[in-house]
Write a protein that holds these residues in place. Structure first.
Motif, short mmCIF file in Angstrom:
data_model
loop_
_atom_site.label_atom_id
_atom_site.label_comp_id
_atom_site.label_asym_id
_atom_site.label_seq_id
_atom_site.Cartn_x
_atom_site.Cartn_y
_atom_site.Cartn_z
N GLN A 160 0.81 -1.22 0.00
CA GLN A 160 0.00 0.00 0.00
C GLN A 160 0.85 1.28 0.00
O GLN A 160 0.31 2.37 0.09
N VAL A 161 2.16 1.12 -0.06
CA VAL A 161 3.07 2.27 0.00
C VAL A 161 3.62 2.53 -1.40
O VAL A 161 4.08 1.60 -2.07
N PRO A 162 3.59 3.78 -1.86
CA PRO A 162 4.16 4.08 -3.18
C PRO A 162 5.64 3.69 -3.25
O PRO A 162 6.37 3.80 -2.25
N ALA A 163 6.07 3.23 -4.41
CA ALA A 163 7.46 2.81 -4.60
C ALA A 163 8.44 3.91 -4.21
O ALA A 163 9.48 3.63 -3.62
N GLU A 164 8.10 5.17 -4.52
CA GLU A 164 8.99 6.28 -4.18
C GLU A 164 9.24 6.34 -2.68
O GLU A 164 10.35 6.59 -2.23
N ARG A 165 8.17 6.10 -1.89
CA ARG A 165 8.33 6.15 -0.43
C ARG A 165 9.13 4.95 0.07
O ARG A 165 9.94 5.08 0.98
N LEU A 166 8.91 3.77 -0.52
CA LEU A 166 9.70 2.60 -0.14
C LEU A 166 11.18 2.83 -0.43
O LEU A 166 12.05 2.43 0.35
N LEU A 167 11.47 3.49 -1.56
CA LEU A 167 12.86 3.80 -1.90
C LEU A 167 13.45 4.77 -0.87
O LEU A 167 14.59 4.61 -0.43
N GLU A 168 12.68 5.78 -0.47
CA GLU A 168 13.14 6.72 0.56
C GLU A 168 13.38 6.02 1.88
O GLU A 168 14.37 6.28 2.57
N LEU A 169 12.47 5.12 2.25
CA LEU A 169 12.65 4.35 3.50
C LEU A 169 13.91 3.50 3.44
O LEU A 169 14.63 3.38 4.44
N GLY A 170 14.20 2.93 2.29
CA GLY A 170 15.44 2.17 2.12
C GLY A 170 16.65 3.04 2.36
O GLY A 170 17.61 2.62 3.02
N GLY A 171 16.63 4.26 1.84
CA GLY A 171 17.74 5.20 2.06
C GLY A 171 17.90 5.55 3.53
O GLY A 171 19.02 5.61 4.05
N GLU A 172 16.78 5.75 4.22
CA GLU A 172 16.84 6.06 5.65
C GLU A 172 17.37 4.87 6.45
O GLU A 172 18.15 5.03 7.38
N CYS A 210 20.35 -7.89 -4.66
CA CYS A 210 19.01 -7.79 -4.10
C CYS A 210 19.10 -7.88 -2.59
O CYS A 210 19.91 -8.65 -2.06
N LEU A 211 18.29 -7.09 -1.91
CA LEU A 211 18.28 -7.08 -0.45
C LEU A 211 16.82 -7.06 0.01
O LEU A 211 16.06 -6.18 -0.39
N LEU A 212 16.45 -8.05 0.80
CA LEU A 212 15.09 -8.21 1.29
C LEU A 212 14.97 -7.62 2.69
O LEU A 212 15.74 -7.97 3.59
N VAL A 213 13.99 -6.72 2.86
CA VAL A 213 13.76 -6.03 4.13
C VAL A 213 12.37 -6.38 4.64
O VAL A 213 11.41 -6.41 3.86
N ASP A 214 12.25 -6.60 5.93
CA ASP A 214 10.96 -6.81 6.57
C ASP A 214 10.63 -5.56 7.39
O ASP A 214 11.31 -5.26 8.37
N TRP A 215 9.59 -4.85 6.98
CA TRP A 215 9.20 -3.59 7.61
C TRP A 215 8.11 -3.79 8.67
O TRP A 215 7.47 -2.83 9.09
N ARG A 216 7.88 -5.01 9.17
CA ARG A 216 6.75 -5.26 10.06
C ARG A 216 6.82 -4.49 11.38
O ARG A 216 5.79 -4.27 12.00
N THR A 217 7.99 -4.06 11.82
CA THR A 217 8.07 -3.32 13.08
C THR A 217 7.77 -1.83 12.90
O THR A 217 7.69 -1.11 13.89
N LEU A 218 7.61 -1.40 11.66
CA LEU A 218 7.26 0.00 11.39
C LEU A 218 5.74 0.11 11.30
O LEU A 218 5.13 -0.44 10.38
N PRO A 219 5.11 0.80 12.25
CA PRO A 219 3.65 0.96 12.17
C PRO A 219 3.24 1.73 10.92
O PRO A 219 3.93 2.67 10.50
N THR A 246 7.52 9.20 9.42
CA THR A 246 8.47 9.55 10.49
C THR A 246 8.99 8.24 11.12
O THR A 246 8.68 7.94 12.27
N PRO A 247 9.79 7.48 10.37
CA PRO A 247 10.16 6.13 10.80
C PRO A 247 11.38 6.02 11.71
O PRO A 247 11.74 4.93 12.13
#
Length: 152
Positions: A24-36, A120-129, A135-136
């Motif tokens: 449900q998250v736009p790809a652009e935001r997922l890319l930004e989260l990866g950078g953070e 390729c790097l697999l991330v699990d974002w389940r701890t991020l509400p 504001t992660p």
């Protein structure tokens, strides 16, 4: 009287309803989260990642169908670059995201003897509400770096 019911409802409510749903998250935001995450992940997160990579056999050239060929000393920096500057991200399952970065001219690994130029790097974002995706910072140190492998 209501507290036990409220407490019980916490166990009956699926945790995944409150976790970041990467679909449900736009790809652009997922890319930004990866950078953070690349800038803020702790040493233990990276250690756990490399432990899983080792267990999966991606560091063993002998007989492994998919394995890294780039010197292992370079892998941490290449993995950080993949998160920080991914070419693409793909949501998987409900809370996972697969980050991919191509390294032109650099053979990262092999699959069945064929050279692979991407990581390729697999991330699990389940701890991020879900409500904290903008504001992660407080949750980045608990995000799981699940796996990394050479890909095409």
């Amino acid at each position: 009287m209501y507290k036990p019911l409220l407490f019980a409802s916490l166990f009956l409510t699926p945790f995944s309803l409150h976790a970041l749903d990467t679909r449900q998250v736009p790809a652009e935001r997922l890319l930004e989260l990866g950078g953070e995450l690349a800038a803020n992940a702790g040493a233990s997160q990276w250690q756990q990642l490399w432990h899983r990579v080792r267990q999966a056999g991606y560091l063993q050239a002998n007989g492994a169908p998919v394995h890294f060929t780039v010197p292992s000393a370079r892998l941490p920096e290449l993995a950080r670059q993949t998160l920080a500057q991914a070419d693409q991200v793909q949501p998987l399952q409900q809370t996972h995201a697969l980050y991919r970065r191509s390294f032109a001219g650099l053979v990262i690994g092999q699959r069945g003897g064929q050279p692979l130029h991407a990581l390729c790097l697999l991330v699990d974002w389940r701890t991020l509400p879900q409500g904290m995706r903008d504001t992660p910072q407080a949750y980045l140190r608990s995000t799981s770096l699940l796996s990394s492998y050479p890909c095409d």
